[in-house]
Design a protein around this motif. Sequence first.
Motif, PDB file in Angstrom:
ATOM      1  N   ASP A 155       0.877  -1.141  -0.042  1.00 49.33           N
ATOM      2  CA  ASP A 155      -0.066  -0.042   0.009  1.00 49.33           C
ATOM      3  C   ASP A 155       1.102   1.067   0.025  1.00 49.33           C
ATOM      4  O   ASP A 155       1.556   1.553   1.078  1.00 49.33           O
ATOM      5  N   LYS A 156       0.743   1.932  -1.199  1.00 48.11           N
ATOM      6  CA  LYS A 156       1.787   3.101  -1.236  1.00 48.11           C
ATOM      7  C   LYS A 156       1.445   4.195  -0.499  1.00 48.11           C
ATOM      8  O   LYS A 156       2.228   5.423  -0.415  1.00 48.11           O
ATOM      9  N   GLY A 157       0.237   4.427  -0.062  1.00 47.35           N
ATOM     10  CA  GLY A 157      -0.423   5.344   0.648  1.00 47.35           C
ATOM     11  C   GLY A 157      -0.738   6.636  -0.386  1.00 47.35           C
ATOM     12  O   GLY A 157      -0.272   7.613   0.114  1.00 47.35           O
ATOM     13  N   ARG A 158      -0.936   6.491  -1.570  1.00 44.29           N
ATOM     14  CA  ARG A 158      -1.285   7.435  -2.477  1.00 44.29           C
ATOM     15  C   ARG A 158      -2.147   8.525  -2.144  1.00 44.29           C
ATOM     16  O   ARG A 158      -1.685   9.613  -2.363  1.00 44.29           O
ATOM     17  N   LYS A 159      -3.002   8.304  -1.534  1.00 43.52           N
ATOM     18  CA  LYS A 159      -4.124   9.309  -1.159  1.00 43.52           C
ATOM     19  C   LYS A 159      -3.337  10.346  -0.116  1.00 43.52           C
ATOM     20  O   LYS A 159      -3.634  11.442  -0.244  1.00 43.52           O
ATOM     21  N   GLU A 160      -2.854   9.659   1.054  1.00 43.61           N
ATOM     22  CA  GLU A 160      -2.190  10.499   1.938  1.00 43.61           C
ATOM     23  C   GLU A 160      -1.071  11.256   1.437  1.00 43.61           C
ATOM     24  O   GLU A 160      -0.835  12.442   2.057  1.00 43.61           O
ATOM     25  N   LYS A 161      -0.237  10.532   0.487  1.00 46.44           N
ATOM     26  CA  LYS A 161       0.802  11.367  -0.043  1.00 46.44           C
ATOM     27  C   LYS A 161       0.266  12.525  -0.965  1.00 46.44           C
ATOM     28  O   LYS A 161       0.802  13.752  -0.922  1.00 46.44           O
ATOM     29  N   HIS A 162      -0.877  12.531  -1.564  1.00 44.69           N
ATOM     30  CA  HIS A 162      -1.582  13.589  -2.324  1.00 44.69           C
ATOM     31  C   HIS A 162      -1.808  14.524  -1.294  1.00 44.69           C
ATOM     32  O   HIS A 162      -1.784  15.785  -1.674  1.00 44.69           O
TER      33      HIS A 162
END
Length: 355
Positions: free
Chosen positions: A123-130
């Motif tokens: 899970d790369k955490g794309r939403k939280e990184k955005h």
Amino acid sequence: MQAASPSGDKGGMKLLIIRFSSLGDVAMTVPVVDSLARQYPDIDITVLTRTKFAAFFRSLPPNAHVRAVDLKTTYAGLGGMLRLYRELRREGFTHVADLHDVLRTKLLCGQFRLHKTEVVVIDKGRKEKHELTRRYYKVMRPLPTTFERYRDTLARLGLTFEPSFKSIYPDGQADITALLPLTGEKGTDRWVGIAPITRHKVKCYPPEQMERIVSRLHHLKDVHIFLFGGGHLEESVAHTWASTYKGVTSVIGKLSMEQELALMSYMDVMVTMDSGNMHLASLVGTPVVSIWGATHPYAGFLGWGQTADNAVQVDLPCRPCSVNGHRPCYRGDYACLKRISADEIMQKIGTYLQP
């Protein structure tokens, strides 16, 4: 006797761990794989990565191996991936951990799933990184590190373990006898490594400002500076500095990856941006003074064993604007980098140069 596994018997597990790129992300798998292999000696582990990164994995425990592949020739394109899968399938892997989650690895993992192999994906955490990097209404909070994301992925296979990695060199330093004609003997000198340029402009400390660091260091007694990196621009800049300042040696274009790692193990400190060289230094246990521009340690990419105290950065409302440096500067003036003073960087470096 083999040590007991931390969470039950995993004998018979044959695990494939996949991470093809980039340099820093692959380097960050090493502490995780090393720790996992030492704490689960009954598991057979293979790391699948690009050929050029094989040097990172030279000192893994005997139950861990690297499978290095060339994705530009032998395994290029869709046909190459299918060929690679057929080869991997014959090796009898029981579990697969995809620590990359890109098109190539999705294809491989899809094939494994079709043949009933258990697969877990990072899970790369794309939403939280955005949320962290968007232009307005940022959510400024430290996110899980990449190391933690790798560990969490493996935990879904029942593999829980504590980090234990120190260096890819069991004795702390490599044998650099073959490099002595270039480096000279270290003796009582303090050695400072500098990686002066990174390919993303929004992460690159201006070369004219980095030259001030080189100039000030070369005036210090018994300090030898080594310039690391790659690319024609970097090589040209480093050659100019090495010709201008006494006690400065450029090793750019002169060493293999394995030799660079060996030499880095002798540095008292490395100075880098948020770049692959930060992670290379981390693999050999060398402290790093890291310079951050558009990116931020909160995104989780600080090097293994490095501390936020040594991350030099300025607070601006637009920072961070990028996870990995691919976005252009919103302001157009690169203030996040240009406002970092040489004094602050020198102060951080100085803590590692005390007699």
